[in-house]
Design a protein around this motif. Structure first.
Motif, PDB file in Angstrom:
ATOM      1  N   LEU A 271      -7.399 -33.167 -30.718  1.00 52.51           N
ATOM      2  CA  LEU A 271      -8.487 -34.024 -30.250  1.00 52.51           C
ATOM      3  C   LEU A 271      -8.516 -34.104 -28.726  1.00 52.51           C
ATOM      4  N   PHE A 272      -7.348 -34.304 -28.127  1.00 56.61           N
ATOM      5  CA  PHE A 272      -7.304 -34.586 -26.699  1.00 56.61           C
ATOM      6  C   PHE A 272      -7.417 -33.331 -25.838  1.00 56.61           C
ATOM      7  N   CYS A 273      -7.493 -32.148 -26.481  1.00 52.19           N
ATOM      8  CA  CYS A 273      -7.697 -30.925 -25.718  1.00 52.19           C
ATOM      9  C   CYS A 273      -9.116 -30.844 -25.161  1.00 52.19           C
TER      10      CYS A 273
ATOM     11  N   VAL B 284     -14.088 -33.694 -22.542  1.00 44.74           N
ATOM     12  CA  VAL B 284     -15.117 -34.724 -22.700  1.00 44.74           C
ATOM     13  C   VAL B 284     -14.594 -35.869 -23.557  1.00 44.74           C
ATOM     14  N   PHE B 285     -13.970 -35.539 -24.698  1.00 44.97           N
ATOM     15  CA  PHE B 285     -13.468 -36.604 -25.559  1.00 44.97           C
ATOM     16  C   PHE B 285     -12.323 -37.358 -24.884  1.00 44.97           C
ATOM     17  N   ARG B 286     -11.398 -36.610 -24.284  1.00 44.10           N
ATOM     18  CA  ARG B 286     -10.243 -37.256 -23.657  1.00 44.10           C
ATOM     19  C   ARG B 286     -10.691 -38.203 -22.544  1.00 44.10           C
ATOM     20  N   THR B 287     -11.676 -37.781 -21.755  1.00 39.32           N
ATOM     21  CA  THR B 287     -12.197 -38.642 -20.692  1.00 39.32           C
ATOM     22  C   THR B 287     -12.803 -39.918 -21.264  1.00 39.32           C
ATOM     23  N   HIS B 288     -13.561 -39.770 -22.356  1.00 39.61           N
ATOM     24  CA  HIS B 288     -14.175 -40.939 -22.990  1.00 39.61           C
ATOM     25  C   HIS B 288     -13.093 -41.873 -23.525  1.00 39.61           C
TER      26      HIS B 288
ATOM     27  N   ALA C  92      -8.092 -46.738 -18.605  1.00 42.00           N
ATOM     28  CA  ALA C  92      -7.336 -45.880 -17.696  1.00 42.00           C
ATOM     29  C   ALA C  92      -8.273 -45.181 -16.719  1.00 42.00           C
ATOM     30  N   ALA C  93      -7.707 -44.763 -15.603  1.00 38.79           N
ATOM     31  CA  ALA C  93      -8.486 -44.000 -14.633  1.00 38.79           C
ATOM     32  C   ALA C  93      -8.791 -42.622 -15.218  1.00 38.79           C
ATOM     33  N   VAL C  94      -9.939 -42.111 -14.879  1.00 44.19           N
ATOM     34  CA  VAL C  94     -10.402 -40.826 -15.399  1.00 44.19           C
ATOM     35  C   VAL C  94     -10.277 -39.771 -14.303  1.00 44.19           C
ATOM     36  N   SER C  95      -9.752 -38.598 -14.669  1.00 41.54           N
ATOM     37  CA  SER C  95      -9.574 -37.530 -13.696  1.00 41.54           C
ATOM     38  C   SER C  95     -10.565 -36.407 -13.966  1.00 41.54           C
ATOM     39  N   SER C  96     -10.489 -35.374 -13.158  1.00 43.83           N
ATOM     40  CA  SER C  96     -11.339 -34.190 -13.331  1.00 43.83           C
ATOM     41  C   SER C  96     -10.569 -33.044 -13.990  1.00 43.83           C
ATOM     42  N   LEU C  97      -9.499 -33.360 -14.706  1.00 42.86           N
ATOM     43  CA  LEU C  97      -8.659 -32.333 -15.313  1.00 42.86           C
ATOM     44  C   LEU C  97      -9.463 -31.452 -16.259  1.00 42.86           C
ATOM     45  N   ASP C  98      -9.381 -30.147 -16.051  1.00 37.21           N
ATOM     46  CA  ASP C  98      -9.920 -29.145 -16.982  1.00 37.21           C
ATOM     47  C   ASP C  98      -8.709 -28.536 -17.681  1.00 37.21           C
ATOM     48  N   TYR C  99      -8.404 -29.027 -18.877  1.00 32.94           N
ATOM     49  CA  TYR C  99      -7.144 -28.662 -19.528  1.00 32.94           C
ATOM     50  C   TYR C  99      -7.096 -27.184 -19.880  1.00 32.94           C
ATOM     51  N   GLU C 100      -8.175 -26.631 -20.411  1.00 29.23           N
ATOM     52  CA  GLU C 100      -8.165 -25.219 -20.789  1.00 29.23           C
ATOM     53  C   GLU C 100      -8.025 -24.338 -19.552  1.00 29.23           C
ATOM     54  N   ALA C 101      -8.683 -24.705 -18.463  1.00 29.30           N
ATOM     55  CA  ALA C 101      -8.545 -23.939 -17.228  1.00 29.30           C
ATOM     56  C   ALA C 101      -7.115 -24.030 -16.701  1.00 29.30           C
ATOM     57  N   ARG C 102      -6.475 -25.180 -16.940  1.00 32.06           N
ATOM     58  CA  ARG C 102      -5.090 -25.361 -16.504  1.00 32.06           C
ATOM     59  C   ARG C 102      -4.160 -24.375 -17.217  1.00 32.06           C
TER      60      ARG C 102
END
Length: 518
Positions: A466-468, A471-475, A482-492
């Motif tokens: 789910l958290f991958c 969009v969902f993780r940010t929501h 919690a503070a929201v970041s600009s993390l792009d997990y797949e790009a990471r």
């Protein structure tokens, strides 16, 4: 007890990997478990793919409760027509497939063992669950798996230029040689050249390599083309005399040494060995605590949260209470839900969780963790262990019935309650029922998913990964405050794979390694 494998008799090995039309193959075996074979294969997969080669990973047998979906399961009589078939392979091989820029295949990991007890595992063959099997019985029957294993290896070799074959554990366990399907017996059957990998960070490299030479027979020693030293830190000149000793005693040349790769933590870990040590992410802000249960499964579901700068995610080891400063408790998946529920109670974590909820804290359950949040988990057929039922935590008004039937489904749908697209996959064995389902976590066009308590502070879902979804993780993070970041997990992950390939290019002679393949 697993039924006889009638479709896969122990016939003579069908052919050798020689002749036109077959990929070159190279096998990496370890001197022990957790020496970094999976990471090395992933890095080599990306490095050789970037050179324009068609590369495929292969591991005959993997033991891990971290699984990924493969969509090329072969149909059998009785399968419903027109329904996509999905199966499971080890998460490590899925990552290696990603490094090759191809989809995961059941042939990359034809045998997956998912431990359920101290002496038994669920056995998955080419993506299909066969059943649970005690270790002693599996030891007797696994040699019957050599034919499908070789067939899968040949399948990959027909579509690739290079197949990188990963061994399991140590290749020098002489007592396992007769029934081996992952190391030297496989190398013999497929005529594979072998490179030994040793982890210098844990110590004992000289003894491990010379000891491996001593334990192997002459034919197996001859298959070894040399050795690699992994995870090196410090001044290489200090260790060079040890390599001289290793080569003098074994006749095997040093093929290279790989420095410590700090970005390894950015890649999904293969199994629970990664959780044996105290584990805490480096973020700050929202505090998430995850009880380290004995049969935890798909714990990489939480990697995206660990990567968030506004999250401090910590795995709570046995013997430790769940800290009172926790904001969210997450119960992850489990390969043996009832047994892990009992372990949770033995640690006193049930008391900590209930107190956390009374204080207004949040709880999230994923897959098996979702079932633990209900009132009862029943396993009348003994699918995950001894038959029986176990009282749940009672935080959601649901009941779980575990049955032998198993379905795998993907999810990629907008949630109508939030408008956020939800992605993931579910491995379902049985049914979840109860009034709690009337307050679902997600509402899709064709079904509902999961449950939420009346207060909204307890959430559960059968979906993995789910958290991958960024969009969902940010929501979800915003919903927790919690503070929201600009993390792009797949790009990471892609960036980490490219850095790993750069690391390989800098430290190893990849042309020389490729020349060893045949």
């Amino acid at each position: 007890m697993i039924p006889p494998l009638a479709p896969f008799p122990d016939t003579p090995w069908p052919r050798r990997l020689t002749g036109a039309g077959h990929a070159k193959c190279l096998m990496l075996q370890g001197t022990a478990s957790d020496v970094g074979k999976s990471m090395l294969v992933a890095g080599l997969c990306r490095a050789y793919t970037r050179r324009g080669l068609r590369v495929r990973p292969f591991k005959a047998q993997n033991m891990s409760n971290n699984a990924a979906l493969a969509l090329d399961v072969e149909p059998l009589p009785g399968d419903p027509a027109g329904v996509p078939l999905q199966g499971e392979i080890g998460r490590a091989q899925a990552l290696q497939a990603r490094a090759c820029k191809v989809a995961p295949s059941i042939h990359m990991n034809p045998v997956l063992l998912k431990p359920q007890t101290e002496v038994g595992s669920q056995v998955v063959l080419r993506g299909r669950v066969l059943g649970a099997c005690p270790a002693r019985e599996y030891h007797k029957m696994r040699r019957t798996l050599m034919t499908p294993i070789l067939e899968s290896l040949y399948h990959l070799s027909d579509e690739a230029d290079l197949v990188l074959v990963e061994g399991a554990g140590s290749g020098a366990e002489a007592y396992l040689r007769a029934s081996d399907i992952t190391n030297m017996r496989l190398a013999e059957a497929a005529d594979l050249p072998v490179i030994l990998v040793s982890d210098i960070d844990r110590g004992g490299t000289t003894a491990a390599l010379i000891g491996s030479h001593a334990l192997l027979d002459d034919a197996d020693r001859a298959r070894v083309r040399g050795y690699l030293i992994n995870k090196f830190r410090g001044d290489w000149s200090i260790f060079q005399p040890a390599c001289d000793t290793i080569t003098e005693r074994t006749g095997w040349p040093l093929l290279g040494w790989l420095r410590w790769f700090p970005d390894a933590t950015r890649l999904p870990a293969e199994d629970t060995l990664a959780l044996e040590r105290p584990t805490e992410s480096g973020g700050s802000g929202l505090v998430i605590s995850v009880p380290r249960l004995p049969r935890v499964a798909n714990f990489d579901d939480l990697d995206p949260l660990s990567a968030e700068p506004s999250v401090r995610l910590r795995w709570i080891q046995p013997g430790m209470p769940i800290p009172a400063d926790t904001d969210v408790i997450i119960l992850p998946g489990s390969q043996s839900t009832r047994a892990d529920l009992e372990a949770l109670r033995q640690e006193g974590w049930d008391i900590d969780i209930l107190a956390h909820v009374r204080r207004g804290g949040r709880v999230v359950g994923l897959s098996g963790g979702f079932h633990m949040l209900g009132t009862v988990v029943r396993d009348p057929h003994g699918v995950e262990g001894p038959a029986g039922e176990t009282r749940g935590l009672g935080l959601l008004d649901i009941e779980t019935l575990i049955t032998p039937d198993r379905t795998l489904t993907e999810c990629d749908s907008p949630d109508r309650t939030t408008g956020v697209r939800v992605t993931g996959f579910e491995t379902r064995s049985g049914q979840v029922t109860g009034p709690g389902l009337e307050r679902p976590w997600f509402v899709f066009d064709d079904r509902t998913e999961g449950a939420v308590s009346a207060t909204g502070r307890v959430q559960g879902s059968g979906l993995h990964r789910l958290f991958c979804s960024d969009v969902f993780r940010t929501h979800w993070l915003a919903d927790t405050g919690a503070a929201v970041s600009s993390l792009d997990y797949e790009a990471r992950i892609e960036e980490a794979l490219d850095r790993l390939a750069d690391h390989m290019e800098a430290d190893l002679d990849l042309d020389a390694l490729l020349a060893l393949a045949r």
